[in-house]
Design a protein around this motif. Structure first.
Motif, PDB file in Angstrom:
ATOM      1  N   GLU A 135      -0.328  -2.927   5.422  1.00  0.00           N
ATOM      2  CA  GLU A 135      -1.231  -4.060   5.128  1.00  0.00           C
ATOM      3  C   GLU A 135      -1.796  -4.406   3.943  1.00  0.00           C
ATOM      4  O   GLU A 135      -2.646  -5.717   3.260  1.00  0.00           O
ATOM      5  CB  GLU A 135      -2.218  -2.376   4.931  1.00  0.00           C
ATOM      6  N   THR A 136      -0.306  -3.914   2.970  1.00  0.00           N
ATOM      7  CA  THR A 136      -0.461  -4.524   1.761  1.00  0.00           C
ATOM      8  C   THR A 136       0.154  -6.212   2.136  1.00  0.00           C
ATOM      9  O   THR A 136      -0.688  -7.370   0.876  1.00  0.00           O
ATOM     10  CB  THR A 136       0.273  -3.787   0.766  1.00  0.00           C
ATOM     11  N   ALA A 177      -0.484  -8.083   4.587  1.00  0.00           N
ATOM     12  CA  ALA A 177      -1.689  -8.621   5.318  1.00  0.00           C
ATOM     13  C   ALA A 177      -2.440  -9.044   4.052  1.00  0.00           C
ATOM     14  O   ALA A 177      -2.865 -10.395   4.285  1.00  0.00           O
ATOM     15  CB  ALA A 177      -2.324  -7.914   6.082  1.00  0.00           C
ATOM     16  N   ALA A 178      -3.087  -8.398   3.115  1.00  0.00           N
ATOM     17  CA  ALA A 178      -4.229  -8.893   2.022  1.00  0.00           C
ATOM     18  C   ALA A 178      -3.491  -9.580   1.786  1.00  0.00           C
ATOM     19  O   ALA A 178      -4.551 -10.723   0.880  1.00  0.00           O
ATOM     20  CB  ALA A 178      -4.601  -7.350   1.455  1.00  0.00           C
ATOM     21  N   ARG A 179      -2.291  -9.855   0.881  1.00  0.00           N
ATOM     22  CA  ARG A 179      -2.489 -10.797  -0.282  1.00  0.00           C
ATOM     23  C   ARG A 179      -1.815 -12.005   0.625  1.00  0.00           C
ATOM     24  O   ARG A 179      -2.287 -13.044  -0.023  1.00  0.00           O
ATOM     25  CB  ARG A 179      -0.827  -9.997  -0.641  1.00  0.00           C
ATOM     26  N   ILE A 180      -0.658 -11.620   2.140  1.00  0.00           N
ATOM     27  CA  ILE A 180      -0.690 -13.579   1.607  1.00  0.00           C
ATOM     28  C   ILE A 180      -0.931 -13.371   3.345  1.00  0.00           C
ATOM     29  O   ILE A 180      -0.947 -14.600   4.006  1.00  0.00           O
ATOM     30  CB  ILE A 180       0.572 -13.295   1.955  1.00  0.00           C
ATOM     31  N   GLY A 181      -2.074 -12.834   3.804  1.00  0.00           N
ATOM     32  CA  GLY A 181      -2.259 -13.445   5.380  1.00  0.00           C
ATOM     33  C   GLY A 181      -3.620 -13.926   5.680  1.00  0.00           C
ATOM     34  O   GLY A 181      -4.629 -13.931   4.954  1.00  0.00           O
ATOM     35  N   LEU A 239      -7.142   0.525   1.561  1.00  0.00           N
ATOM     36  CA  LEU A 239      -5.657   0.207   0.867  1.00  0.00           C
ATOM     37  C   LEU A 239      -4.987  -1.083   0.940  1.00  0.00           C
ATOM     38  O   LEU A 239      -5.660  -2.183  -0.159  1.00  0.00           O
ATOM     39  CB  LEU A 239      -4.601   0.629   1.056  1.00  0.00           C
ATOM     40  N   TYR A 240      -5.998  -1.440   2.585  1.00  0.00           N
ATOM     41  CA  TYR A 240      -6.400  -2.914   3.147  1.00  0.00           C
ATOM     42  C   TYR A 240      -7.504  -3.806   1.836  1.00  0.00           C
ATOM     43  O   TYR A 240      -7.335  -4.944   1.217  1.00  0.00           O
ATOM     44  CB  TYR A 240      -6.415  -3.174   4.266  1.00  0.00           C
ATOM     45  N   ALA A 276      -7.822  -7.086  -4.888  1.00  0.00           N
ATOM     46  CA  ALA A 276      -7.389  -7.021  -6.212  1.00  0.00           C
ATOM     47  C   ALA A 276      -6.385  -8.590  -6.230  1.00  0.00           C
ATOM     48  O   ALA A 276      -6.476  -9.197  -7.117  1.00  0.00           O
ATOM     49  CB  ALA A 276      -6.396  -5.763  -6.122  1.00  0.00           C
ATOM     50  N   ALA A 277      -6.167  -8.951  -5.257  1.00  0.00           N
ATOM     51  CA  ALA A 277      -5.688 -10.446  -4.511  1.00  0.00           C
ATOM     52  C   ALA A 277      -6.905 -11.964  -4.467  1.00  0.00           C
ATOM     53  O   ALA A 277      -6.248 -13.294  -4.837  1.00  0.00           O
ATOM     54  CB  ALA A 277      -5.405 -10.822  -3.395  1.00  0.00           C
TER      55      ALA A 277
END
Length: 288
Positions: A190-191, A193-197, A213-214, A220-221
C-alpha cells in the motif's frame, strides 16, 4: 492485433458489464485451456484477464504444467478485443525492468491500450533459485521495485535515457515506439503503491485494514485518489483449489461487488482455477 495505422475489423466486440477481472491460474494449466477460458470470460462481460507470474509448480509437485505469464497474456490480447490483460503480479526479479519496459510497451500498443502492469517484489524465491535468478532479501527487492518503476516510466518516454542506479543503470537507452498512453502500473504494497504507482492491488483479507494507510500515504504524496486504480483480489489459499462455487461471486455477484465497491474498491480480481469455475462465472454473469 492490428499494426500501426491499421483500423480494427468492423466486428462488434463483447460489451463490458462487470467491474470484475478474472485471474486464470497458470500453475497446473495448459495454454489451450487458458486461451479458451479467456475468450469465454470476455464474451460473458468480465473486465479483465489476469495471470500469475510463475515458472514451475510449487510444493511436492514441481512437474506440473505452468503457463508463462507474458506469453499467454500476449496471445490472449490477440484473441480478444475488449478485456484488459495483466500479470497478477509480475515478480520484479524475474525480468530486467528495461526488458520488461519493452515487452510492456509492445503489448500496450499491439493490444490497443489494454495492458495493466501489475508488479511486486515476489515471494518464496524457490523457482528463482531453481532458474538461477537472483532473489535477494525483501528490503533489497523493495529497493529494486522502486528502481524498476523508475526505469519503466523513463523508457516509456522513448529516450535517450541515461541514469545512474545501483541496480539498473541505463546509458543512452532508446525505447521506441512510445506507448500512448503508457500502461498503468499497479503495485502490491500500500505505501509503495501510493507513492509511485498508478494503483494498488491487495487481497480481501487485508484490504479494509490497509486501505486507510494507502489513502493517508496517497494524500501525503499530493496524489489524488480519483487518479488511482484500487483492486482487491479473491483467491483464498492459492496453493490449493479454492471453493469459488461457494462464494458470492457465483451466488450473488452483483451484491458481492456492491459490498466491495462501498468498501472502497474500483474493481475485483477473482481466481478461476478450473473449467467448472469458468462455467460458474459465465453463468453468474448472466444474472447481473
Amino acid at each position: 492485433m492490428s499494426g500501426a495505422g491499421e483500423s480494427a475489423p468492423a466486428v462488434d466486440a463483447p460489451k463490458a458489464r462487470l467491474p470484475i477481472g478474472v485471474c486464470l491460474r497458470s500453475i497446473r494449466a495448459e495454454p489451450g485451456w487458458w486461451l479458451e477460458s479467456a475468450q469465454r470470460l470476455e464474451a460473458a462481460g468480465y473486465a479483465g484477464l489476469w495471470c500469475w507470474d510463475h515458472f514451475m509448480g510449487r510444493g511436492a509437485r514441481k512437474d506440473v504444467p505452468v503457463v508463462e505469464c507474458w506469453t499467454i497474456l500476449s496471445m490472449a490480447a490477440a484473441q480478444t478485443r475488449r478485456v484488459t490483460v495483466a500479470p497478477f503480479v509480475a515478480n520484479v526479479m524475474n525480468r530486467h525492468p528495461a526488458v520488461l519496459a519493452r515487452m510492456a510497451s509492445t503489448l500496450q500498443i499491439a493490444s490497443g491500450g489494454r495492458l495493466i502492469l501489475g508488479i511486486g517484489i515476489g515471494g518464496g524465491g524457490h523457482e528463482d533459485a531453481a532458474y538461477g535468478i537472483d532473489f535477494p532479501d525483501a528490503p533489497e527487492r523493495v529497493a529494486r521495485l522502486e528502481e524498476a518503476v523508475a526505469v519503466l516510466r523513463a523508457l516509456w518516454t522513448g529516450g535517450p535515457i541515461t541514469r545512474e542506479s545501483p541496480f539498473y543503470p541505463l546509458s543512452e537507452a532508446w525505447a521506441h515506439p512510445v506507448p500512448a498512453p503508457a500502461p498503468r502500473i499497479v503495485i502490491g504494497g500500500e505505501t509503495r503503491a501510493a507513492r509511485i504507482g498508478d494503483g494498488w492491488s491487495t487481497f480481501d483479507d487485508n484490504f479494509e485494514q490497509h486501505l486507510p494507510l494507502y489513502l493517508e500515504t496517497l494524500a501525503a504524496a499530493g496524489r489524488r485518489r480519483e487518479d488511482q486504480l484500487v483492486l482487491v483480489g479473491f483467491q483464498g489459499d492459492w496453493t490449493r483449489d479454492w471453493a469459488l462455487l461457494d462464494t458470492g461471486w457465483v451466488r450473488a455477484p452483483r451484491e458481492t461487488w456492491e459490498r466491495w465497491r462501498e468498501a472502497g474498491a474500483d474493481g475485483a480480481i477473482v481466481l478461476a482455477g478450473t473449467t467448472g469455475d469458468v462455467d460458474a462465472l459465465v453463468e453468474a454473469a448472466g444474472r447481473w
